[in-house]
Design a protein around this motif. Structure first.
Motif, short mmCIF file in Angstrom:
data_model
loop_
_atom_site.label_atom_id
_atom_site.label_comp_id
_atom_site.label_asym_id
_atom_site.label_seq_id
_atom_site.Cartn_x
_atom_site.Cartn_y
_atom_site.Cartn_z
N MET A 1 -2.01 6.06 -8.21
CA MET A 1 -1.03 5.14 -8.00
C MET A 1 -1.44 4.16 -6.89
O MET A 1 -1.39 2.66 -7.25
N ASP B 1 -1.70 11.93 -7.93
CA ASP B 1 -0.47 10.99 -8.37
C ASP B 1 -0.24 9.76 -7.18
O ASP B 1 -0.40 8.67 -7.88
N GLN C 1 -2.87 0.26 -8.18
CA GLN C 1 -2.10 -0.87 -7.78
C GLN C 1 -2.96 -1.77 -6.89
O GLN C 1 -2.36 -3.27 -6.99
N ASP D 1 6.22 3.44 -7.20
CA ASP D 1 5.44 2.73 -8.35
C ASP D 1 6.22 1.51 -8.76
O ASP D 1 5.47 0.34 -8.71
#
Lengths: 155, 57
Positions: A1, B55, A5, B24
């Motif tokens: 993640m 993750d 990003q 996120d």
């Protein structure tokens, strides 16, 4: 993640500790985490002939920017280094440069001006020494040592 | 709130990755984030393909 990003400004690191349990891993994580957070804190190694106030000032400016508050080069630490530098004629000017930096960073420190004055004496710059002792005396009018040093120089 | 964070074995799996999903979403709205983050796992999550950290990373 986080990688996907690609967040601007975010500085991050992951470490896995297969030898530690969930309950034990904080001990080593705090140690390594603090090491990571403060990894740029120390001035990179530099030899005595190359050290100068510009390198130090730039390093601390970068630290202040990263940590978000003004961080000054420690007076006592750089005074100690300067005392070492002024012992050798080769590095005397580097030492004086550091002591001048201390008087700029700590303008109310009579000790900083005294240390600078003593270094000027070593270098034979009498007028500069007198000016620095006078400044130290203004900041610490009760000091008998400063008065004594001034007397010695002015005679 | 702070400039730097250390997260030791954070339970990001909690409530079907509630925090990760929230992060996120939030991070997409923040163009610049001048922060430092260190995070770690112990033996439950330290294998190379464990979702404990893949993750987040």
């Amino acid at each position: 993640m986080l990688k996907k990003q690609n967040i601007k400004g975010l500085d991050f690191k992951y470490t896995g500790y297969p030898n530690e349990s969930h309950m034990a891993v904080p001990i080593i994580s705090y140690y390594d985490g603090l090491r990571f957070v403060y990894r740029q804190w120390e001035l990179p190694p530099i030899n005595d002939e190359k050290i100068n106030s510009e390198i130090i000032t730039n390093h601390y400016k970068a630290l202040s920017q990263k940590f978000g508050y003004p961080i000054l080069p420690d007076e006592s630490y750089f005074n100690g280094w300067a005392q070492w530098l002024i012992k050798s004629p080769v590095t005397l000017k580097n030492g004086i440069d550091l002591l001048e930096m201390n008087t700029v960073n700590y303008p109310s420190s009579s000790k900083a001006f005294m240390a600078l004055a003593a270094a000027y004496v070593t270098k034979g710059e009498k007028q500069k020494a007198i000016a620095a002792y006078k400044k130290a005396g203004e900041l610490d009018p009760a000091s008998t040592e400063i008065k004594l040093r001034l007397k010695e120089l002015q005679n | 709130m702070f400039n730097a964070y250390i997260a030791a074995s954070p339970s990001f799996w909690w409530d079907q990755k509630f925090l990760l999903k929230l992060a996120d979403k939030k991070l997409k709205t923040i163009p610049v984030l001048p922060k430092t983050l260190f995070f770690s796992d112990g033996n439950e999550g330290a294998s190379s393909d464990s979702q404990f950290h893949t993750d987040v990373y």
